[in-house]
Design a protein around this motif. Structure first.
Motif, mmCIF file in Angstrom:
data_model
loop_
_atom_site.group_PDB
_atom_site.id
_atom_site.type_symbol
_atom_site.label_atom_id
_atom_site.label_comp_id
_atom_site.label_asym_id
_atom_site.label_seq_id
_atom_site.Cartn_x
_atom_site.Cartn_y
_atom_site.Cartn_z
ATOM 1 N N ALA A 111 -31.111 27.949 -13.688
ATOM 2 C CA ALA A 111 -32.357 28.670 -13.802
ATOM 3 C C ALA A 111 -32.153 29.677 -14.954
ATOM 4 O O ALA A 111 -32.814 30.084 -15.579
ATOM 5 C CB ALA A 111 -32.932 29.026 -12.757
ATOM 6 N N TRP A 115 -32.971 27.310 -18.465
ATOM 7 C CA TRP A 115 -34.275 27.117 -18.028
ATOM 8 C C TRP A 115 -34.853 28.620 -18.030
ATOM 9 O O TRP A 115 -35.262 29.266 -17.067
ATOM 10 C CB TRP A 115 -34.887 26.487 -16.772
ATOM 11 N N LYS A 116 -34.760 29.370 -19.165
ATOM 12 C CA LYS A 116 -34.669 30.743 -19.447
ATOM 13 C C LYS A 116 -36.024 31.247 -19.003
ATOM 14 O O LYS A 116 -37.181 30.693 -19.225
ATOM 15 C CB LYS A 116 -34.355 31.119 -20.818
ATOM 16 N N PHE A 117 -36.158 32.475 -18.462
ATOM 17 C CA PHE A 117 -37.580 33.063 -17.912
ATOM 18 C C PHE A 117 -37.485 34.585 -18.185
ATOM 19 O O PHE A 117 -36.308 35.025 -18.226
ATOM 20 C CB PHE A 117 -37.769 32.795 -16.737
ATOM 21 N N ARG A 118 -38.666 35.197 -18.252
ATOM 22 C CA ARG A 118 -38.591 36.707 -18.411
ATOM 23 C C ARG A 118 -37.800 37.405 -17.065
ATOM 24 O O ARG A 118 -38.101 37.063 -15.923
ATOM 25 C CB ARG A 118 -40.049 37.308 -18.629
ATOM 26 N N ALA A 120 -34.529 37.155 -16.697
ATOM 27 C CA ALA A 120 -33.461 36.386 -16.261
ATOM 28 C C ALA A 120 -32.210 37.231 -16.360
ATOM 29 O O ALA A 120 -31.266 37.219 -15.333
ATOM 30 C CB ALA A 120 -33.293 35.051 -17.139
#
Length: 294
Positions: A111, A115-118, A120
């Motif tokens: 993740a 599956w980058k997200f704000r 991370a």
């Protein structure tokens, strides 16, 4: 001096340097393995042989009776039933602890990279901070937490402690490994309609075997060899084999049976020794596999 003479001189110097290196390596190996040799020799001697010989003398008669006593008869406090039940405790503890911490670390690493997200990077920094926290600091807060949720002095509580303390390490391993993988793999899976877990299960995990080997060996070794968590969060019949080993060595009834103590030491160390002998080369390959990026 002719060219041939120079070549011969250089070859001779290289040969001398190589011999010197091998001599040093053999010397270091002998010094390092000497305690193990003493333990093994003592574990197959009877008490008369130990009294009459030196610590490095060969046994007059090889006997495995100390091993049998260590397994099923050695006294641990007032209980003389050997290490068998405590060895089983460690096996029961280590299987779920290693599996859960490795699985969570794989999902976290996936993740945080593929599956980058704000946020991370902030989450990874917080998890990474857990790698550098000395475990002595968390003993009292962890004990209070286990008591509050009703799993103090249980194997479940000890498993939870090892899982929580191991997740930062496994996350670091998988995060560094996944950074070395091309992003096109995940992008192509997304285009084909694969979701988060489908991409992880079908694309990422099959090529992550080296990192799984690193994580499993690392966690297995740390958890099996742990003493401070076992002696702090469990007691009585719930302790792991490392705590039981300490109690065997410190329990004296009559004549001190050094051969039984040494056999107990070898029994306790055999699982970690075996996993490094059979999987050590894969551990090194896995470490190198994630060392290019990150």
């Amino acid at each position: 001096m002719s060219a041939d003479a120079i070549i011969l001189q250089r070859g001779a110097s290289h040969q001398v340097a190589r011999i010197f290196i091998y001599v040093c390596l053999i010397l270091f190996a002998v010094v390092y393995l000497m305690p193990l040799l003493v333990v093994v020799l003592t574990s197959v001697k009877d008490l008369d042989d130990i009294r009459n010989g030196s610590i490095l003398s060969l046994p007059q008669r090889v006997t495995f009776e100390p091993w049998r006593q260590a397994w099923s008869e050695a006294c641990i406090g007032l209980r003389c039933a050997g290490l068998r039940d405590f060895f089983i405790n460690s096996v029961v503890m280590i299987v779920p602890a290693v599996a859960i911490s490795t699985a969570v670390g794989a999902i976290n690493g996936y993740a945080l990279t593929q599956w980058k997200f704000r946020g991370a990077d902030l989450i990874f920094a917080i998890l990474l901070f857990g790698v550098f926290i000395p475990f002595q600091i968390i003993l009292i807060p962890m004990a209070r937490t286990l008591g509050a949720i009703g799993v103090a002095n249980t194997m479940v509580g000890l498993i939870a402690v090892h899982v929580v303390y191991g997740i930062p390490f496994t996350t670091l391993f998988f995060r560094n490994f996944f950074l070395s993988l091309p992003l096109d793999l995940v992008k192509a899976a997304r285009v084909d309609g694969a979701g988060f877990y489908q991409t992880l299960w079908r694309i990422i995990l099959p090529i992550s075997v080296p990192c799984f080997v690193v994580s499993i060996i690392w966690q297995f070794t740390n958890i099996w060899n742990d003493f401070i968590f076992g002696t702090t969060f469990t007691s009585g019949e719930n302790v792991p084999v490392t705590v039981a080993l300490n109690n065997v060595v410190n329990t004296t009834t009559g004549v001190k049976a050094y051969n039984v103590d040494m056999a107990s030491v070898i029994m306790t160390a055999l699982p970690t020794l075996a996993i490094y002998v059979f999987a050590g080369r894969y551990f090194l390959r896995g470490l190198m596999a994630g060392s290019i990026k990150g």
